[in-house]
Enzyme design. Structure first.
Site, PDB file in Angstrom:
ATOM      1  N   HIS A  70       0.985  -1.084  -0.227  1.00  0.00           N
ATOM      2  CA  HIS A  70      -0.069   0.029   0.064  1.00  0.00           C
ATOM      3  C   HIS A  70       0.756   1.161  -0.094  1.00  0.00           C
ATOM      4  CE1 HIS A  70      -3.762  -2.102   1.756  1.00  0.00           C
ATOM      5  NE2 HIS A  70      -3.841  -1.952   0.124  1.00  0.00           N
ATOM      6  N   GLU A 203       0.118  -0.903  14.448  1.00  0.00           N
ATOM      7  CA  GLU A 203      -0.855   0.007  13.910  1.00  0.00           C
ATOM      8  C   GLU A 203      -2.175   0.145  14.937  1.00  0.00           C
ATOM      9  OE1 GLU A 203      -4.204  -0.702  11.879  1.00  0.00           O
ATOM     10  OE2 GLU A 203      -3.725  -2.507  10.953  1.00  0.00           O
TER      11      GLU A 203
END
Length: 559
Positions: A70, A203
């Site tokens: 990504h 995250e």
């Protein structure tokens, strides 16, 4: 005392532009090197001047590790390596290495060729950057140098995504990148062993969210799409090329087949072919169901989903279009959105997270549903492949870190999760902003040792005991029935083996200590009995003795 220092250059109390600098045991590692989709100026890239004001980064960094393809995790890579200057190794998995340059080139075309922006990397820079990549295999320990080693673990999220453990001597850090603790229709769940790192850097995109069941979300998604199609509307689903796109394509393909629907489904031209190619190439990274059925049926070859041409956007009647990018900040998804937004029959479904500054974030504006006057309906349905709060806590239980550090999240939500982690696990949790350094003191001393039983050790390590057994076949001539032969063996062994525990069990076996003896007749000759002896390695000597004894046959006087 030794220290580990962690400094986010991006994704510190923010989502986007992930770039984390870790100093451990005298080594400096850069974790991810992404761009921020919400900015079109210098702020889109991490601030590399934190590492050095002038000169190349090579002498300051021992390695760079990219968690997945990504762009908010790899989008600044060519800028960093070719324009700022870095010649050292860049580690990423094989799927990431294959897909990363394609997405970088797609984004370069939009930014430079269509928008005419300058101070951006070129196609050649992408190629030169990728020459520095060293591919990683899962669970393979890689020696970066004599002291620094890294190891990749499966992260789910997207094809090729990996969590990475970094070790220097007795000190270690685990970086999750983006991960998903729930398996979906095409990928498995993230997994890591009980590695007990000094710091787990996780995250925290959905730090305060606990999602509904996947089945409920899928049912709601299909209902909304179906209702829109039935009333003659068009449905736009902004997605990124690989990941949620495949998940939702599989879902709609199955639904269209079951309901025998005729409305066309389209996908941005070229990307389906590329995606299909990479899913075939890296089939081992998908979930068990897809791997099992792949030979008979490739789940990524869709019957109802066709390539999209931009002229189709003006066609009358209902349709569903998957278009990139997923945050509506540029490209085909934004063009179609502008074209269709004026019709109240139409619908936009945002299946993933949108960072601040993107059109996607603006139209959602923090609401689950937004009705725009005289315009299409915008729906947010979370099919994001990030761990939710429950998943983050699950990973902490799995890895058992000594300290936590949160990145890739919004400050208020991170603060809430930080409190929960500290309360439940009694460990320190850090959440530095961009440019701030979190310092963790490590204890290099050898831990005190205690002697425990093998059962207790297995329990503490979360492992199952595996028993190693040896087997041996012995042929025996005996005219009696199988139960009678077994009874004769039992009587014989009782008379020969004094001081041993010998049992004749109801399941039709004889046990001598750990040794199991079964009897069956040969298919060719009923008078030939086949004895199966099985024993654990502790009774190896006794097992060998019994097999030798029984090979000699049974005494004739036994009843």
């Amino acid at each position: 005392m030794p220290e580990i220092k962690v400094t986010p250059l991006g994704a510190g109390q923010d989502v986007g532009r992930s770039c984390i600098l870790v100093s451990i045991g005298g080594k400096n590692i850069m974790l991810d090197c992404g761009m921020h989709m919400g900015y079109n100026d210098d702020r889109r890239f991490p601030d590399f001047s934190y590492i050095t004001q002038n000169g190349r980064l090579t002498e300051f960094l021992d390695c760079v590790i990219i968690s997945h393809f990504h762009l908010d995790h790899c989008g600044a890579l060519p800028f960093m390596s070719e324009m700022v200057g870095y010649d050292g190794p860049i580690y990423m998995t094989h799927p990431t290495k294959a897909i990363c340059p394609i997405l970088l080139e797609d984004f370069r075309k939009i930014t430079v060729d269509k928008k005419g922006e300058t101070n951006f990397f070129t196609s050649q820079m992408i190629k030169d950057c990728m020459k520095k990549v060293v591919p990683l295999n899962l669970h393979q320990t890689v020696q970066v140098d004599d002291e620094l080693e890294i190891k990749a673990y499966y992260a789910g999220h997207v094809l090729g995504a990996a969590m990475v453990q970094i070790k220097v001597g007795s000190e270690s850090v685990v970086y999750t990148g983006d991960y998903n603790m729930t398996p979906d229709r095409h990928l498995g769940a993230a997994w890591i062993d009980k590695c007990r790192p000094d710091i787990l850097i996780s995250e925290s995109t959905y730090a305060t969210t606990i999602r509904d069941s996947k089945r409920c979300r899928e049912r709601d998604f299909l209902k909304k799409v179906h209702e829109s199609i039935e009333r003659g509307g068009k449905v736009l689903i902004p997605v990124f090329a690989l990941g949620r796109a495949q998940e939702l394509c599989i879902l709609l393909e199955t639904f269209w087949e079951r309901m025998n629907l005729k409305a066309p489904i389209y996908f941005s031209t070229g990307l389906t072919e590329k995606a299909n190619h990479y899913y075939k190439l890296f089939i081992t990274w998908t979930n068990q169901k897809i791997r099992k059925t792949f030979v008979q049926r490739n789940m990524f070859e869709f019957k109802h989903i066709k390539a999209f041409d931009r002229s189709y956007a003006d066609n009358p009647g209902p349709m569903v279009v998957f278009a990139t990018p997923g945050m509506l900040h540029a490209g085909q998804s934004l063009q179609i959105f502008k074209k269709w937004a004026g019709n109240e029959k139409n619908m936009v479904i945002m299946p993933g997270y949108c960072v601040q500054g993107t059109i996607g974030h603006k139209i959602l504006n923090g609401q689950r549903k937004l009705e725009m006057e005289g315009r299409s309906t915008v729906e947010y349905m979370s099919f994001s492949a990030h761990a939710d709060a429950k998943g983050i806590m699950q990973l902490i239980r799995m890895a058992e870190p000594r300290n936590m550090l949160l990145v890739h999240g919004e400050a208020v939500k991170m603060e809430f999760l930080k409190g929960k982690i500290e309360q439940e696990f009694s460990i320190d949790c850090h959440m530095p902003a961009n440019g701030e350094t979190a310092t963790v003191t490590t204890n290099p001393s050898v831990p005190s040792l205690k002697l425990v039983s093998s059962e207790q050790a297995l329990k503490e390590l979360g492992l199952n005991e595996h028993q190693l057994r040896f087997t041996c076949r012995v042929q025996l001539q005996d005219p009696h029935s199988d139960p009678d032969t077994l009874n004769r063996i039992y009587t014989h062994l009782k008379s020969v083996l004094k001081g041993y525990t010998i049992q004749h069990l109801p399941d039709g076996t004889v046990m001598v200590e750990s040794i199991v003896i079964k009897v069956s007749s040969s298919a060719e000759d009923p008078n030939t009995k086949v004895l199966l002896l099985s024993w654990s390695y502790q009774d190896e000597d006794l097992g060998s003795f019994l097999s030798t004894l029984l090979k000699k046959g049974l005494p004739s006087g036994l009843c």
